[in-house]
Design a protein around this motif. Structure first.
Motif, mmCIF file in Angstrom:
data_model
loop_
_atom_site.group_PDB
_atom_site.id
_atom_site.type_symbol
_atom_site.label_atom_id
_atom_site.label_comp_id
_atom_site.label_asym_id
_atom_site.label_seq_id
_atom_site.Cartn_x
_atom_site.Cartn_y
_atom_site.Cartn_z
ATOM 1 N N ILE A 155 0.811 -1.211 0.000
ATOM 2 C CA ILE A 155 0.000 0.000 0.000
ATOM 3 C C ILE A 155 0.853 1.273 0.000
ATOM 4 N N LEU B 79 -6.525 5.130 2.191
ATOM 5 C CA LEU B 79 -5.527 4.742 3.190
ATOM 6 C C LEU B 79 -6.143 4.592 4.585
ATOM 7 N N TRP C 277 -8.105 1.394 4.554
ATOM 8 C CA TRP C 277 -7.149 0.286 4.471
ATOM 9 C C TRP C 277 -6.514 0.018 5.833
ATOM 10 N N ALA C 278 -6.169 1.078 6.549
ATOM 11 C CA ALA C 278 -5.501 0.937 7.851
ATOM 12 C C ALA C 278 -6.361 0.175 8.851
ATOM 13 N N SER D 147 -8.430 -2.252 7.986
ATOM 14 C CA SER D 147 -8.817 -3.516 7.348
ATOM 15 C C SER D 147 -7.785 -4.618 7.624
ATOM 16 N N ALA E 94 -4.119 -4.465 5.961
ATOM 17 C CA ALA E 94 -2.980 -3.761 6.550
ATOM 18 C C ALA E 94 -2.389 -4.508 7.740
ATOM 19 N N ASP E 95 -3.015 -5.594 8.153
ATOM 20 C CA ASP E 95 -2.579 -6.347 9.322
ATOM 21 C C ASP E 95 -1.444 -7.297 8.937
#
Length: 161
Positions: A71, A95, A98-99, A101, A104-105
């Motif tokens: 990303i 972003l 996404w953070a 979700s 992003a993990d």
């Protein structure tokens, strides 16, 4: 966030720009939520923009999957001075979503590949599979299922269609 202008903001980072419709960010967000078990398809109601009755809907033609683990390209585009403010706003919205979700993990076990399912989204005790690319007609029961692009999610199943 109105994501109708997210495609120009992601220009050069995604493919099939003509396939991206309003509600794409919501579809990506629902995909992540389905994979971690916090969202279920609404059934025949299909109330959300871009939602299907058995899945989170399709965001573009699936090229957003390349952002899983990468990303930073979107973050860099949002940070550079040459990015127009209206595009920066769309990138920052992506972003932020996404953070929160599973994409992003770093501990999430996500895979991309080809998965053929009868439904746009399936989940069981082994994981989840979610259609992430273009909708393709389902084959007749006697014909072999087509191979289609997908993204993987959840141990040990994949996300895709």
């Amino acid at each position: 966030m109105d994501d109708r202008r997210v495609v120009p903001a992601l220009g050069g980072l995604i493919d099939g720009t003509g396939m991206w419709r309003p509600g794409a960010l919501a579809c990506i967000e629902r995909t992540g939520s389905f994979l971690i078990g916090t969202w279920d398809p609404p059934g025949a109601q299909g109330e959300g923009e871009g939602e299907s009755e058995d899945g989170p809907g399709v965001a573009g033609e699936g090229s957003w999957l390349r952002f899983i683990g990468r990303i930073g390209a979107v973050a860099l585009r949002a940070a550079v001075a040459s990015t127009r403010p209206e595009r920066r706003d769309r990138l920052l919205a992506l972003l932020e979503m996404w953070a929160e979700s599973p994409f992003a993990d770093p501990a999430a076990r996500l895979r991309t590949g080809i998965v053929v399912t009868e439904r746009a989204a399936v989940r069981d005790e082994r994981g989840a599979a979610v259609g992430s690319g273009l909708n393709r007609p389902r084959p007749a029961p006697t014909s072999p299922a087509p191979r289609t692009p997908s993204a993987a999610g959840g141990p040990p199943c994949a996300q895709g269609r």
